[in-house]
Write a protein that holds these residues in place. Structure first.
Motif, PDB file in Angstrom:
ATOM      1  N   ASP A   1     -16.977  -1.439 -10.972  1.00  6.22           N
ATOM      2  CA  ASP A   1     -16.673  -1.843  -9.561  1.00  6.22           C
ATOM      3  C   ASP A   1     -16.481  -0.662  -8.611  1.00  6.22           C
ATOM      4  O   ASP A   1     -15.971  -0.427  -7.715  1.00  6.22           O
ATOM      5  N   ALA A   2     -17.087   0.360  -8.837  1.00  9.99           N
ATOM      6  CA  ALA A   2     -17.104   1.761  -8.186  1.00  9.99           C
ATOM      7  C   ALA A   2     -17.631   1.457  -6.629  1.00  9.99           C
ATOM      8  O   ALA A   2     -18.563   0.760  -6.549  1.00  9.99           O
ATOM      9  N   PRO A   3     -16.646   2.027  -5.693  1.00  7.15           N
ATOM     10  CA  PRO A   3     -17.346   2.026  -4.305  1.00  7.15           C
ATOM     11  C   PRO A   3     -18.462   2.788  -4.070  1.00  7.15           C
ATOM     12  O   PRO A   3     -18.750   3.565  -4.744  1.00  7.15           O
ATOM     13  N   THR A   4     -18.881   2.410  -3.066  1.00  8.17           N
ATOM     14  CA  THR A   4     -20.289   3.531  -2.731  1.00  8.17           C
ATOM     15  C   THR A   4     -19.693   4.966  -2.144  1.00  8.17           C
ATOM     16  O   THR A   4     -20.237   5.926  -2.712  1.00  8.17           O
ATOM     17  N   THR A   5     -18.899   4.987  -1.330  1.00  5.34           N
ATOM     18  CA  THR A   5     -18.103   6.064  -1.076  1.00  5.34           C
ATOM     19  C   THR A   5     -16.631   5.966  -1.138  1.00  5.34           C
ATOM     20  O   THR A   5     -16.102   4.947  -1.296  1.00  5.34           O
ATOM     21  N   LEU A   6     -15.956   7.159  -1.055  1.00  5.77           N
ATOM     22  CA  LEU A   6     -14.705   7.035  -1.334  1.00  5.77           C
ATOM     23  C   LEU A   6     -13.932   8.284  -0.458  1.00  5.77           C
ATOM     24  O   LEU A   6     -14.196   9.521  -1.029  1.00  5.77           O
ATOM     25  N   THR A   7     -13.195   7.866   0.463  1.00  9.59           N
ATOM     26  CA  THR A   7     -12.188   8.981   1.026  1.00  9.59           C
ATOM     27  C   THR A   7     -10.874   8.818   1.044  1.00  9.59           C
ATOM     28  O   THR A   7     -10.359   7.620   1.235  1.00  9.59           O
ATOM     29  N   GLY A   8     -10.178   9.652   0.683  1.00 12.29           N
ATOM     30  CA  GLY A   8      -8.656   9.563   0.855  1.00 12.29           C
ATOM     31  C   GLY A   8      -7.802   8.609  -0.328  1.00 12.29           C
ATOM     32  O   GLY A   8      -6.876   8.307  -0.005  1.00 12.29           O
ATOM     33  N   ALA A   9      -8.572   8.820  -1.557  1.00  9.88           N
ATOM     34  CA  ALA A   9      -8.152   8.164  -2.726  1.00  9.88           C
ATOM     35  C   ALA A   9      -7.013   9.237  -3.264  1.00  9.88           C
ATOM     36  O   ALA A   9      -7.030  10.386  -3.305  1.00  9.88           O
ATOM     37  N   THR A  10      -6.078   8.268  -4.041  1.00 11.05           N
ATOM     38  CA  THR A  10      -5.095   9.119  -4.928  1.00 11.05           C
ATOM     39  C   THR A  10      -5.207   8.715  -6.440  1.00 11.05           C
ATOM     40  O   THR A  10      -5.294   7.635  -6.670  1.00 11.05           O
ATOM     41  N   VAL A  11      -5.313   9.664  -7.380  1.00 11.16           N
ATOM     42  CA  VAL A  11      -5.616   9.325  -8.572  1.00 11.16           C
ATOM     43  C   VAL A  11      -4.061   9.994  -9.262  1.00 11.16           C
ATOM     44  O   VAL A  11      -3.978  11.070  -9.401  1.00 11.16           O
ATOM     45  N   VAL A  12      -3.875   9.034 -10.314  1.00  4.93           N
ATOM     46  CA  VAL A  12      -2.734   9.349 -11.125  1.00  4.93           C
ATOM     47  C   VAL A  12      -3.092   9.049 -12.831  1.00  4.93           C
ATOM     48  O   VAL A  12      -3.860   8.427 -12.931  1.00  4.93           O
ATOM     49  N   ASN A  13      -2.470   9.741 -13.571  1.00  2.00           N
ATOM     50  CA  ASN A  13      -2.715   9.730 -15.051  1.00  2.00           C
ATOM     51  C   ASN A  13      -1.575   9.210 -15.600  1.00  2.00           C
ATOM     52  O   ASN A  13      -0.447   9.534 -15.747  1.00  2.00           O
ATOM     53  N   VAL A  14      -1.623   7.932 -16.114  1.00  2.00           N
ATOM     54  CA  VAL A  14      -0.460   7.177 -16.938  1.00  2.00           C
ATOM     55  C   VAL A  14      -0.730   7.305 -18.417  1.00  2.00           C
ATOM     56  O   VAL A  14      -1.604   6.478 -19.083  1.00  2.00           O
ATOM     57  N   ASP A  15      -0.408   8.190 -19.240  1.00  7.06           N
ATOM     58  CA  ASP A  15      -0.262   8.360 -20.650  1.00  7.06           C
ATOM     59  C   ASP A  15      -1.851   8.208 -20.982  1.00  7.06           C
ATOM     60  O   ASP A  15      -2.237   7.822 -22.023  1.00  7.06           O
TER      61      ASP A  15
ATOM     62  N   ASP B   1       9.033   5.964 -16.675  1.00  8.80           N
ATOM     63  CA  ASP B   1       8.944   4.947 -17.759  1.00  8.80           C
ATOM     64  C   ASP B   1       7.407   4.347 -17.697  1.00  8.80           C
ATOM     65  O   ASP B   1       7.081   3.338 -18.248  1.00  8.80           O
ATOM     66  N   GLY B   2       6.558   5.049 -16.887  1.00  5.27           N
ATOM     67  CA  GLY B   2       5.162   4.734 -16.978  1.00  5.27           C
ATOM     68  C   GLY B   2       4.642   3.773 -15.742  1.00  5.27           C
ATOM     69  O   GLY B   2       3.478   3.808 -15.499  1.00  5.27           O
ATOM     70  N   ARG B   3       5.644   3.441 -14.930  1.00  2.03           N
ATOM     71  CA  ARG B   3       5.532   2.442 -13.788  1.00  2.03           C
ATOM     72  C   ARG B   3       4.978   3.676 -12.836  1.00  2.03           C
ATOM     73  O   ARG B   3       5.022   4.662 -12.720  1.00  2.03           O
ATOM     74  N   VAL B   4       4.083   3.072 -11.666  1.00  6.28           N
ATOM     75  CA  VAL B   4       3.461   3.623 -10.732  1.00  6.28           C
ATOM     76  C   VAL B   4       3.829   2.982  -9.343  1.00  6.28           C
ATOM     77  O   VAL B   4       3.933   1.829  -9.341  1.00  6.28           O
ATOM     78  N   LEU B   5       4.492   3.915  -8.601  1.00  6.94           N
ATOM     79  CA  LEU B   5       4.886   3.639  -7.156  1.00  6.94           C
ATOM     80  C   LEU B   5       4.147   3.949  -6.156  1.00  6.94           C
ATOM     81  O   LEU B   5       3.806   5.276  -5.975  1.00  6.94           O
ATOM     82  N   LEU B   6       3.273   3.033  -5.728  1.00  9.37           N
ATOM     83  CA  LEU B   6       2.456   3.260  -4.408  1.00  9.37           C
ATOM     84  C   LEU B   6       3.458   3.434  -3.072  1.00  9.37           C
ATOM     85  O   LEU B   6       3.756   2.222  -2.784  1.00  9.37           O
ATOM     86  N   ILE B   7       3.325   4.564  -2.320  1.00 12.46           N
ATOM     87  CA  ILE B   7       4.311   4.517  -1.160  1.00 12.46           C
ATOM     88  C   ILE B   7       3.469   4.753   0.166  1.00 12.46           C
ATOM     89  O   ILE B   7       2.963   5.581   0.177  1.00 12.46           O
ATOM     90  N   GLY B   8       4.256   3.986   1.000  1.00 15.97           N
ATOM     91  CA  GLY B   8       3.669   4.377   2.320  1.00 15.97           C
ATOM     92  C   GLY B   8       2.280   4.282   2.491  1.00 15.97           C
ATOM     93  O   GLY B   8       1.191   3.724   1.995  1.00 15.97           O
ATOM     94  N   GLY B   9       1.747   5.255   3.826  1.00 21.88           N
ATOM     95  CA  GLY B   9       0.473   5.375   3.897  1.00 21.88           C
ATOM     96  C   GLY B   9       0.070   4.494   5.366  1.00 21.88           C
ATOM     97  O   GLY B   9       1.054   4.016   5.954  1.00 21.88           O
ATOM     98  N   LEU B  10      -1.167   4.631   5.767  1.00 24.04           N
ATOM     99  CA  LEU B  10      -1.751   3.743   6.871  1.00 24.04           C
ATOM    100  C   LEU B  10      -2.329   2.549   6.269  1.00 24.04           C
ATOM    101  O   LEU B  10      -3.073   2.732   5.072  1.00 24.04           O
TER     102      LEU B  10
ATOM    103  N   VAL C   1       5.023  -1.555  -6.742  1.00 15.71           N
ATOM    104  CA  VAL C   1       5.345  -1.261  -8.159  1.00 15.71           C
ATOM    105  C   VAL C   1       4.347  -1.717  -8.904  1.00 15.71           C
ATOM    106  O   VAL C   1       3.992  -2.996  -8.958  1.00 15.71           O
ATOM    107  N   PHE C   2       3.522  -0.896  -9.822  1.00 15.31           N
ATOM    108  CA  PHE C   2       2.634  -1.330 -10.735  1.00 15.31           C
ATOM    109  C   PHE C   2       2.984  -0.934 -12.133  1.00 15.31           C
ATOM    110  O   PHE C   2       3.645   0.132 -12.248  1.00 15.31           O
TER     111      PHE C   2
END
Length: 590
Positions: A439-453, A511-520, A532-533
Motif C-alpha cells: 500500500d505504498a503511497p506514490t509520494t510522501l512528505t511529513g511522515a513520522t516513523v517509529v520502531n516498536v520492538d 508498554d509498546g503503545r504508540v501515541l499519535l499527538i496533535g498536528g495539522l 492511541v495504537f
C-alpha cells in the motif's frame, strides 16, 4: 500526621509555613527540624471522574534527589485513606533541594494510581516563613494535563509586594525577583513550571543524565509583518528530578542567531549539535487553514541570512559552545548520528537552501569530529532525489549510533520518477535502492516513523499526487532485503480521516503503545486529538488541552514521574492568528 478538610481549595500544592499564612506551624523540638502544613489543591480536578475515583493517597517528602529520587526519604505517609486536603506533618528535616511527591489511588492497597503530583527545588527552613506559594503539577493518569500557571490574582499580589532583596520575593515562587524602580517583587513568566520562551518547530533531546534540552524555535511574528516569524536562540532544560525548567542563558548568548526548523543530534555524553535552520520564516494562515510549507523571506533576517549555514556544538554539562560552517545554508535538514564514540560522525543533508523552490540537490554531508575540532563539509553520499520534509530513520542500530539509515519520502517538487525510499549503509559506506510494495503511497512528505520492538510504523504525511492536504493513513512497514512493504492498518472505531496528520508526533510508550499527538488535520487545521495504537490496532482517543502542531514530545526516562511524556510548544491558531505556545502538557502513564 493529621488530615483535615479545607473549604476553599487552591489549584496549587502550597507549603504552608512555607506557604499558607493562615496555618501556624508547631514549635520544632530541634533547631534543624520543622513542622509544617501541606495543602493539596485540586480545584481544577474536583469535578473530574479521575478525582472522584481517588479513595487513598501516599505523600512523600524527599531530600535532594540524584538519579534515584527515592534515595533520601524524609517523610512517607504510606498508604492512607483520602479524607481532606490539609496535612499537618511534624519534625521534618530542614534543608534545600526538597521534593514533594503525591500519589492518589483508587484502591485501598495504593496500587492503581489515578493522580500524580511532584515539585522539587524547594527549601524548608527554620524558622518556617509565614508566606509563600510553591506551584506543583497534579496530573491525572492516562490523560493530558497542562503544566500549572500562576493565578493572575496571585501574580498581581506579588507585583505589589515591597522588597529590598530577591530573597524576599523568592518565598512566593523561585522565579520571582525584586526589581527597581519601586522596589517591588515581580513574576513575569510561568517559568520555572513552564517554558520561559514560547517556541514552535524547535528541537528536543534527552541527555545522558535524563534531562531534556530544548533549542531554538519560532517565537513571535515581527512587528512589521505578522506572517514573518522570528526565532529564538535561547536554550532551556527540563529537570525530571525537580519537574522544573531551567534556563541556559550563557549558552544562548554565545549563539550568533535564532533558529528554527533545524536539525539536532545528541552525541558523546551531553553534547548536542544544532544544524542549520531558519533564522526567520514566513508562515501563512489562510482563514483557519495553515499553509503546509513555510517560505524563506527575502529580507529582514539577521545578517541578511534567513537560512543558516552553521553547526553549533553545545556541551550542556560544561556550558561550552563551538561553531562551525556548512557548505550551504540548510533549513529543515535531515540529521542523524553514525557512531557514538570519541570521534563521532553526523550525517546531514536535504532541506531548504536559498528559496522555497530550491532544496539541496542530492548531497548528504558529514560532520567528522577529531578531538575538540570538527569539519562539516565532506560530501558523504549522493542521493537519487532532491528532498525536503523527508523522514530519516534507523533500520539497524549500533549502540547510540546507526549502521543503516532509510530516507523516506520528501517534497519532490519538479522532480519526477524519483525513489520513495533510499538506504544508506553506513557500515559499508554505500547507498542502495529500496523498492516500495503493498500500500505504498506514490509520494510522501511529513511522515513520522517509529520502531516498536523491531516493527516499523508510519504515521501521517501527505501524498502530493493525491492532494495537498494530509491524506496518508497509518501503515506498518516491513523490510525483506531491499524491498519495503507498506500495509495499511485496519482501523476499527475511528474514522480513517482522523488519523491524517502532518507536523504531528508519534511516540512509543514503555508498554509498546504508540501515541499519535496533535498536528495539522486533513483540513490543515491544528488538532487537539491524540490517538492511541496497540500494535496494528487503534485503541482510543485522548484530547490535548491545547491544539498544537510543530511541537516536541519527550519521554522522561528518569526522575519523579518516569515514563511520563512532556509535550512542549508548537503553533496553534487561537484568535484567528498563528501563534507559538508557551504552555507545556504532561501525559502520565499507568
Amino acid at each position: 500526621m493529621r488530615t483535615s478538610k479545607q473549604s476553599a481549595l487552591v489549584a496549587v500544592l502550597a507549603l504552608a509555613g512555607l506557604a499558607l499564612a493562615s496555618c501556624q506551624a508547631a514549635e520544632p523540638r530541634d533547631p534543624n527540624r520543622v513542622s509544617l502544613t501541606l495543602s493539596l489543591g485540586l480545584e481544577e480536578l474536583q469535578q473530574s471522574l479521575v478525582f472522584q475515583q481517588m479513595t487513598h493517597f501516599r505523600l512523600k517528602i524527599l531530600g535532594e534527589p540524584t538519579s534515584n529520587p527515592n534515595s533520601k526519604v524524609i517523610f512517607d505517609s504510606n498508604c492512607l485513606k483520602y479524607e481532606g486536603d490539609n496535612f499537618e506533618i511534624q519534625d521534618i528535616e530542614a534543608g534545600d533541594g526538597r521534593v514533594v511527591f503525591f500519589e492518589g489511588f483508587e484502591d485501598s492497597s495504593c496500587t492503581k494510581r489515578v493522580l500524580v503530583g511532584a515539585r522539587g527545588g524547594l527549601s524548608i527552613k527554620n524558622p518556617v516563613p509565614t508566606e509563600g506559594f510553591y506551584y506543583m503539577h497534579v496530573a491525572p493518569v492516562e490523560q493530558f494535563s497542562l503544566m500549572p500557571t500562576p493565578n493572575p490574582t496571585f501574580v498581581a499580589s506579588i507585583n505589589k509586594t515591597p522588597c529590598q532583596t530577591n530573597a524576599e520575593c523568592e518565598g512566593f515562587d523561585g522565579a520571582a525577583y525584586c526589581r527597581a524602580p519601586g522596589n517591588t517583587c515581580h513574576l513575569e513568566t510561568y517559568y520555572p513550571l513552564n517554558l520561559a520562551t514560547r517556541r514552535a518547530f524547535h528541537q528536543a533531546a534527552e541527555l545522558d543524565n535524563g534531562m531534556i534540552v530544548f533549542t531554538g524555535g519560532f517565537t513571535a511574528p515581527s512587528a512589521a509583518d505578522k506572517e514573518q516569524f522570528l526565532t529564538t536562540e535561547r536554550i532551556e532544560v527540563f529537570n525530571p528530578l525537580t519537574m522544573l525548567f531551567e534556563r541556559k542563558d550563557g549558552l544562548s548568548d554565545s549563539t550568533p542567531a535564532g533558529y528554527a526548523l533545524h536539525g539536532l543530534v545528541k552525541f558523546d555524553g551531553n553534547k548536542i549539535a544544532n544544524i542549520g535552520g531558519f533564522n526567520q520564516a514566513r508562515w501563512r494562515l489562510a482563514g483557519d487553514r495553515v499553509d503546509l510549507l513555510p517560505s524563506v523571506p527575502t529580507a529582514g533576517c539577521t545578517n541578511n541570512k534567513c537560512l543558516l549555514d552553521t553547526v553549533s556544538i553545545f556541551d550542556i554539562g560544561r556550558s561550552t559552545y563551538v561553531g562551525n560552517s556548512l557548505p550551504l545554508p540548510l533549513g529543515m535538514p535531515l540529521a542523524g548520528l553514525v557512531k557514538d564514540a570519541s570521534t563521532p560522525t553526523i550525517l546531514l543533508g536535504s532541506g531548504f537552501t536559498s528559496s522555497q523552490t530550491a532544496p539541496v540537490s542530492n548531497q548528504v554531508y558529514a560532520c567528522d569530529f577529531t578531538g575538540t575540532s570538527q569539519n562539516c563539509t565532506r560530501t558523504a553520499y549522493t542521493l537519487g532525489a532532491r528532498r525536503r520534509g523527508a523522514a530519516l530513520f534507523c533500520r539497524t542500530a549500533n549502540g547510540n549510533g546507526c549502521d543503516d539509515y532509510v530516507v523516506l519520502g520528501g517534497n519532490l517538487l519538479s522532480d519526477a520518477n524519483v525513489p520513495l525510499l533510499e538506504g544508506i549503509d553506513v557500515k559499508n559506506n554505500t547507498k542502495y535502492a529500496i523498492t516500495p510494495a503493498g500500500d505504498a503511497p506514490t509520494t510522501l512528505t511529513g511522515a513520522t516513523v517509529v520502531n516498536v520492538d523491531g516493527t516499523f510504523y508510519v504515521f501521517g504525511g501527505v501524498d502530493e499526487k493525491k492532494s495537498g492536504n494530509p491524506n496518508v493513513p497509518p501503515m506498518k512497514l516491513t523490510f525483506n532485503g531491499a524491498t519495503a512493504t507498506f500495509t495499511k492498518l485496519t482501523l476499527t472505531g475511528v474514522d480513517e480521516k482522523k488519523t491524517y496528520r502532518v507536523y504531528h508526533t508519534a511516540t512509543v510508550l514503555k508498554d509498546g503503545r504508540v501515541l499519535l499527538i496533535g498536528g495539522l488535520d486533513d483540513q490543515r487545521r491544528p488538532t487537539a486529538s491524540a490517538l492511541v495504537f496497540i500494535g496494528d490496532k487503534y485503541s482510543r482517543e485522548v484530547m490535548l488541552n491545547v491544539a498544537r502542531f510543530g511541537h516536541s514530545v519527550s519521554t522522561l526516562r528518569t526522575g519523579l514521574i518516569p515514563n511520563a511524556l512532556l509535550i512542549v510548544g508548537g503553533f496553534n491558531t487561537d484568535g484567528g492568528a498563528l501563534g507559538a505556545i508557551g504552555a507545556a502538557e504532561l501525559f502520565v502513564t499507568q
